[in-house]
Design a protein around this motif. Structure first.
Motif, short mmCIF file in Angstrom:
data_model
loop_
_atom_site.label_atom_id
_atom_site.label_comp_id
_atom_site.label_asym_id
_atom_site.label_seq_id
_atom_site.Cartn_x
_atom_site.Cartn_y
_atom_site.Cartn_z
N PRO A 7 0.72 -1.12 -0.07
CA PRO A 7 0.10 0.01 -0.05
C PRO A 7 0.89 1.36 0.03
CG PRO A 7 -0.61 -1.66 1.62
CD PRO A 7 0.54 -1.99 1.15
N ILE A 8 0.42 2.35 -0.52
CA ILE A 8 1.06 3.48 -0.82
C ILE A 8 1.43 3.99 0.68
CG2 ILE A 8 0.82 5.82 -1.72
CD1 ILE A 8 -0.35 4.49 -3.94
N ARG A 9 0.38 4.20 1.56
CA ARG A 9 0.53 4.70 2.80
C ARG A 9 1.56 4.15 3.66
NH1 ARG A 9 -4.10 1.79 2.75
NH2 ARG A 9 -4.26 0.03 4.27
N GLN A 10 1.99 2.91 3.37
CA GLN A 10 3.27 2.40 4.01
C GLN A 10 4.55 2.52 3.30
OE1 GLN A 10 2.13 -1.70 4.21
NE2 GLN A 10 0.43 -1.51 5.76
N ARG A 11 4.57 3.20 2.20
CA ARG A 11 5.65 3.49 1.36
C ARG A 11 5.68 4.98 1.13
NH1 ARG A 11 5.61 1.38 -4.03
NH2 ARG A 11 3.17 1.56 -4.10
N LEU A 12 5.80 5.74 2.02
CA LEU A 12 5.94 7.26 1.84
C LEU A 12 7.13 7.93 2.17
CD1 LEU A 12 2.50 8.35 3.93
CD2 LEU A 12 2.78 8.12 1.36
N GLY A 13 8.04 6.87 2.82
CA GLY A 13 9.42 7.45 3.16
C GLY A 13 9.22 8.24 4.35
N ASN A 48 11.50 3.40 4.30
CA ASN A 48 10.27 3.05 3.58
C ASN A 48 9.97 3.71 2.31
OD1 ASN A 48 9.50 5.10 5.09
ND2 ASN A 48 7.38 4.27 5.36
N PRO A 49 10.88 3.88 1.38
CA PRO A 49 10.48 4.99 0.33
C PRO A 49 9.68 4.29 -0.67
CG PRO A 49 12.79 3.55 0.13
CD PRO A 49 12.15 3.15 1.38
N PRO A 77 2.08 7.72 -7.74
CA PRO A 77 0.85 7.16 -7.24
C PRO A 77 -0.39 7.39 -8.08
CG PRO A 77 2.28 8.21 -5.48
CD PRO A 77 3.03 8.49 -6.74
N TYR A 78 -1.25 6.46 -8.03
CA TYR A 78 -2.61 6.45 -8.62
C TYR A 78 -3.46 7.54 -8.25
CZ TYR A 78 -4.70 3.43 -5.09
OH TYR A 78 -5.03 2.80 -4.21
#
Length: 185
Positions: free
Chosen positions: A60-66, A77-78, A116-117
């Motif tokens: 999920p994008i929210r877990q890859r925000l950096g 977590n980039p 991101p979508y």
């Protein structure tokens, strides 16, 4: 898609007429828009970096925000894998035993890593009231981005800035609502 609530509370009487006027005839419409992210163009101090490995990550994008930093200050977590890119040592990069192949033939935009979508659900709720033969009122309420799903910004694409490379620093597209009344005669 438009859905009209069927007429309810049929029959004579003041209370049934009042309920029928208030609760029947509402219309609801929804539109859903799903957009893929644009291809990303990674840059560096001396041009496009060399790609060594797979830059794609999953989850999920929210877990890859950096937003989680390690002891060295770099994100743990980039959005994509920053270690897959190696800086070109100079603008006039040459072929050596350490750099076989010379300048990176990678295109400026990479299709395997994308921004991101975005997804948006918009909803409208409306009701038409016939006041007189030629006088009508329409009540309308609209919500844009009904689910209040954030649209994440593009991650930092400059590979020479290690602390922010691959980090998403912003989001937009919060829910907006509006109400209106239209009179026609």
């Amino acid at each position: 898609m438009i859905y009209t609530v069927p007429k309810v509370f049929r029959g004579p009487g003041f209370s049934r007429t009042l309920l029928r006027t208030a609760l029947s005839g509402w219309e609801i419409s929804n539109t859903f828009d799903l957009e893929s992210g644009l291809p990303l163009s990674i840059t560096g101090t001396n041009g496009r970096p060399i790609v060594q490995g797979n830059p794609s990550t999953s989850g999920p994008i929210r877990q890859r925000l950096g937003d989680v930093k390690g002891s060295n200050g770099n994100p743990t977590n980039p959005y994509f894998n920053p270690s897959a890119f190696i800086q070109i040592p100079s603008q006039y990069y040459s072929i050596t035993s350490l750099t076989p192949g010379g300048v990176s033939p990678a295109p400026p935009y990479r299709g395997d890593i994308r921004a991101p979508y975005g997804d948006y659900l918009n909803t409208a709720l409306m009701k038409n009231f016939k006041v007189h033969d030629r006088f009508n009122l329409q009540f309308r309420g609209e919500a844009f981005n009904t689910t209040n799903h954030p649209t994440y910004g593009t991650p930092s694409l400059n590979s020479s800035v290690l602390g922010s490379f691959g980090v998403i620093t912003g989001a937009s597209n919060n829910r907006q609502m509006q109400v209106g009344v239209k009179a026609s005669f």
